[in-house]
Design an enzyme around this catalytic site. Structure first.
Site, PDB file in Angstrom:
ATOM      1  N   LYS A 119      -2.549   7.516  14.403  1.00  0.00           N
ATOM      2  CA  LYS A 119      -2.364   6.684  15.804  1.00  0.00           C
ATOM      3  C   LYS A 119      -3.701   5.761  16.457  1.00  0.00           C
ATOM      4  CE  LYS A 119       1.039   6.777  16.916  1.00  0.00           C
ATOM      5  NZ  LYS A 119       2.345   7.923  16.022  1.00  0.00           N
ATOM      6  N   TRP A 164       8.428 -10.718  14.048  1.00  0.00           N
ATOM      7  CA  TRP A 164       7.175 -10.750  12.600  1.00  0.00           C
ATOM      8  C   TRP A 164       7.443 -10.739  11.280  1.00  0.00           C
ATOM      9  CZ3 TRP A 164       6.919  -8.186   7.855  1.00  0.00           C
ATOM     10  CH2 TRP A 164       5.383  -7.447   7.825  1.00  0.00           C
ATOM     11  N   ASN A 175      16.751 -12.396  11.084  1.00  0.00           N
ATOM     12  CA  ASN A 175      16.091 -10.866  10.629  1.00  0.00           C
ATOM     13  C   ASN A 175      16.631 -10.498   9.708  1.00  0.00           C
ATOM     14  OD1 ASN A 175      14.475  -8.712  10.882  1.00  0.00           O
ATOM     15  ND2 ASN A 175      16.333  -7.651  11.827  1.00  0.00           N
ATOM     16  N   GLY A 176      15.580 -10.162   8.447  1.00  0.00           N
ATOM     17  CA  GLY A 176      15.732 -10.210   7.605  1.00  0.00           C
ATOM     18  C   GLY A 176      14.904 -10.750   6.315  1.00  0.00           C
ATOM     19  N   LYS A 191       7.907  -2.106  15.145  1.00  0.00           N
ATOM     20  CA  LYS A 191       8.690  -0.144  15.087  1.00  0.00           C
ATOM     21  C   LYS A 191       9.559   0.002  14.606  1.00  0.00           C
ATOM     22  CE  LYS A 191       9.422   3.021  19.306  1.00  0.00           C
ATOM     23  NZ  LYS A 191       8.005   3.447  18.168  1.00  0.00           N
ATOM     24  N   HIS A 222     -13.969  17.139  -0.671  1.00  0.00           N
ATOM     25  CA  HIS A 222     -14.048  16.850  -2.526  1.00  0.00           C
ATOM     26  C   HIS A 222     -13.920  15.043  -1.969  1.00  0.00           C
ATOM     27  CE1 HIS A 222     -12.760  20.087  -4.132  1.00  0.00           C
ATOM     28  NE2 HIS A 222     -11.565  20.566  -3.526  1.00  0.00           N
ATOM     29  N   GLU A 237      -1.263  12.028  11.628  1.00  0.00           N
ATOM     30  CA  GLU A 237      -0.507  11.527  12.776  1.00  0.00           C
ATOM     31  C   GLU A 237      -1.659  11.002  13.586  1.00  0.00           C
ATOM     32  OE1 GLU A 237       1.674  10.517  12.727  1.00  0.00           O
ATOM     33  OE2 GLU A 237       1.929  10.050  15.652  1.00  0.00           O
ATOM     34  N   GLU A 279      -3.803   2.868  14.266  1.00  0.00           N
ATOM     35  CA  GLU A 279      -2.707   1.489  14.815  1.00  0.00           C
ATOM     36  C   GLU A 279      -2.529   0.810  16.389  1.00  0.00           C
ATOM     37  OE1 GLU A 279       1.898   3.638  13.851  1.00  0.00           O
ATOM     38  OE2 GLU A 279       0.639   4.425  14.958  1.00  0.00           O
ATOM     39  N   CYS A 320      11.982  -8.052  13.400  1.00  0.00           N
ATOM     40  CA  CYS A 320      12.358  -9.616  14.491  1.00  0.00           C
ATOM     41  C   CYS A 320      13.699  -8.531  15.535  1.00  0.00           C
ATOM     42  CB  CYS A 320      12.828 -10.553  13.754  1.00  0.00           C
ATOM     43  SG  CYS A 320      11.840 -11.286  12.631  1.00  0.00           S
ATOM     44  N   ARG A 326       9.734  -5.067  18.154  1.00  0.00           N
ATOM     45  CA  ARG A 326      10.692  -5.273  16.510  1.00  0.00           C
ATOM     46  C   ARG A 326       9.544  -6.656  16.255  1.00  0.00           C
ATOM     47  NH1 ARG A 326      15.182  -3.237  15.560  1.00  0.00           N
ATOM     48  NH2 ARG A 326      16.050  -4.188  13.776  1.00  0.00           N
TER      49      ARG A 326
END
Ligand code: G6P
Length: 614
Positions: free
Chosen positions: A491, A75, A101-102, A609, A510, A487, A494, A2, A27
């Site tokens: 990417k 968010w 926010n929280g 983010k 395996h 990584e 996401e 947020c 955010r």
């Protein structure tokens, strides 16, 4: 998560708030809203599901007057993203409006009590509970807004950055924070507040960072007054930030992510500037040198981080162990903080975080400090919570990263980890002088080699459409390139919503090998250095099962590239620095596949983010 923004001054608040929300959209972006006090001293709240541009459309025919206001981009945590759960929230009598926010963890108990007292709720959020509580306390105790916020927050358990405005009080915003970021911008006869400084950087560079459990009363034409929740008066500390407006713009690129990928050569050079000397025979990081004894006596280093920063931490493990011979463990901050870890006084905990605000990483830092470890931060956002809560640290200095998927911050974190490893190795004498200089010489060439690597963009753009059919991808690498595989897979997941898994190449046998058929794209990071032949055998195993191979190879390679369906060349470098180059084509591959699929690469669905909730 947020984004919150507020304004009080001589200008019309709405355009400033909307521009600020656009800058904070990274955010969270599932709904947004604004509250303004108009000339008649009434509060107007406009809010809607969707992005900030949807709010602009929705509000276009409304009364947008007022020189004071607060705004929010959400968010969702409590309550699905819809119009009524969007912030700001009114209190029962509509005399107050809040943004938050929280998470207020004990909201259910407070809500039950307020319902008994006749309060009605229009949303499913924890935030509405808080604003109703503030109103209730204000009326019951006949106190001013600051006092009511203070008393309400003594009852609230959880994390918050809030801002509250009051009908009939057009000269005041009351803001408070605990474990969620909040910064106040101090201009000439005007104040701003926001989750970070980006919404107001063109108006002022003077800021006050609010600390945990502090409440700020921001009054028009007055100074900012700060008190703690337990009623101790604090003197606001004014700081200067360095940030320019063009760092917040796309600079001719269609997306922030592509801009940030292309910025890497310049940014990595900046991350090294002043830290590597001209002769390339010394690396000096003040955070390490000033704490020489701690690092010389360290029995163990524990790296804590989340997401992409955790992948950088894994590369850090290879770098630190190879050069300093100090044992290293890398942990997800979210696991570390809850498993009662064994931490000793001669342990060093390194927290890696682009934003410096990730709730789990911050909690891991607090835990490590409580247990007596020396805590070192590697962060990008200057003045954020982690650098302010660690014993020492190094900034990555790559400027604001706005694309939700991290790119330049990752390569900068790896660069800083390389600099840290070399600094400690030199202090300890664990690396001979000749090798030390060779490594520094090579590290200094990385920005130019990154520039060369970026030339693969066109080729990758041509290859990307071939892979848009894929539902799954496997990424494989060994040694230093195992975290690169993780990584690369992250990417792709996401931003393109294609399921992707990263594995150490040898682990393929395996399990993942069962997935390989003619449909399965397998990305190999297979440079000449390291376990080249062994990786080649893994490639052959995939080939034998008809997997479609996309490989990252060293320039001039004609073995792996022959076996591969598609290959991308990167310049030759030391094995330990390959991640700094090999990551770039994987960032570009994810970007181009996502674009071909019509995805929003800068604001992928469900992500944010800065993850300021656990
Ligand atoms: C979120 C972001 C990731 C980031 C992670 C950790 O998930 O989307 O890009 O890697 O948080 O964030 P930090 O700011 O602590 O590096």
């Amino acid at each position: 998560m947020c984004g919150i923004v507020g304004y009080i001054g001589n200008k019309q608040a709405y355009p400033i708030l909307i521009k600020g929300l656009h800058r904070l959209e990274y955010r969270g972006y599932d709904s947004s809203g604004v509250a303004l006090i108009n000339d008649k001293n009434e509060i107007n709240v406009y809010k809607t599901k969707g992005k900030v541009e949807d709010l602009e459309k929705y509000a276009s025919d409304k009364d947008l007057s007022g020189t004071i206001g607060i705004a929010h981009t959400r968010w969702a945590t409590h309550g699905e993203p819809n119009d009524s759960n969007a912030h700001p929230h009114y209190s029962q009598s509509k005399s107050l409006a809040i943004i938050h926010n929280g998470i207020i963890e004990n909201y259910a108990i407070i809500k039950k009590d307020l319902i008994k007292r006749g309060y009605e709720f229009k949303s499913d959020t924890d935030t509405e509970v808080l604003v109703q509580l503030i109103e209730h306390i204000k009326e019951k105790n006949n106190v001013d807004l600051t006092k009511a916020v203070q008393l309400a927050l003594t009852q609230a358990v959880g994390a918050y950055a809030i801002a509250v405005i009051e009908k009939g009080n057009p000269n005041q915003i009351v803001a408070a924070r605990k474990a969620s970021p909040l910064v106040i911008g101090v201009g000439d006869d005007e104040f701003f507040l926001a989750s970070d400084a980006t919404p107001f950087v063109e108006y002022t560079k003077k800021v006050i960072y609010l600390n945990d459990e502090e409440i700020a009363t921001i009054t028009r034409n007055d100074e900012v007054h700060i008190r703690t929740i337990s009623d101790v008066e604090k003197t606001p500390e004014l700081k200067e930030i360095e940030m320019s407006l063009n760092e917040l713009e796309k600079g001719g690129f269609p997306h922030f992510m592509l801009k940030e990928i292309h910025e890497q050569p310049k940014r990595i050079a900046e991350a090294m500037r002043g830290r590597i000397n001209i002769n390339h025979d010394n690396v000096a990081l003040s955070g390490i040198i000033d704490n020489k004894d701690k690092f010389l006596n360290a029995k163990r280093i524990i790296i804590v981080a989340c997401g992409t920063s955790w992948h950088a931490g894994l590369i850090g493990e290879y770098l630190l162990e190879e050069f300093t011979r100090i044992p290293v463990e890398v942990e997800y901050a979210s696991e570390f903080r809850y498993r009662n870890p064994i931490i000793n006084k001669d342990d060093i905990v390194i927290a890696i975080s682009q934003s410096g605000e990730t709730a789990d990483t911050l909690a891991a830092v607090e835990l490590a400090r409580k247990k007596g470890a020396f805590v070192y931060g590697i962060c990008n956002v200057i003045g954020s919570s982690i650098p302010r809560n660690t014993d020492s640290g190094t900034y990555t200095h790559v400027g604001p990263e706005i694309g939700v998927a991290s790119t330049k911050a990752f390569t900068a974190q790896v660069t800083v980890l390389a600099l840290i490893s070399l600094t400690i190795a030199n202090m300890k004498g664990s690396l001979d002088k000749k090798r030390y200089k060779e490594l520094i010489d090579e590290l200094a060439t990385i920005p130019a080699k990154m520039e060369e690597t970026l030339k693969t963009n066109e080729n990758i753009q041509k290859i990307a459409p071939i892979f848009t059919y894929a539902k799954n991808f496997i990424y494989l690498g060994r040694g230093y390139n195992y975290p690169v595989a993780l990584e690369g897979a992250l990417k792709l997941k996401e931003i393109s919503y294609i399921h992707a898994e990263g594995y150490p190449a040898a682990e393929m046998k395996h399990g993942p090998i069962a997935l390989i058929d003619a449909e399965m794209p397998v990305v190999f990071i297979a440079p000449h250095k390291g376990m080249y032949e062994k990786t080649l055998s893994n490639i052959e195993e995939v080939k034998a099962r008809k997997g479609r191979i996309f490989s990252i190879v060293t320039k001039g390679d004609n073995v792996v590239s022959k076996v591969s369906d598609y290959s991308i060349e990167i310049p030759e470098t030391e094995e330990c620095f390959v991640p700094l180059l090999a990551t770039i084509p994987l960032q570009l591959l994810a970007y181009h596949i996502a674009i071909m699929k019509g995805c929003n690469v800068d604001q992928p669905r469900n992500l944010a983010k800065s993850v300021t909730v656990e």
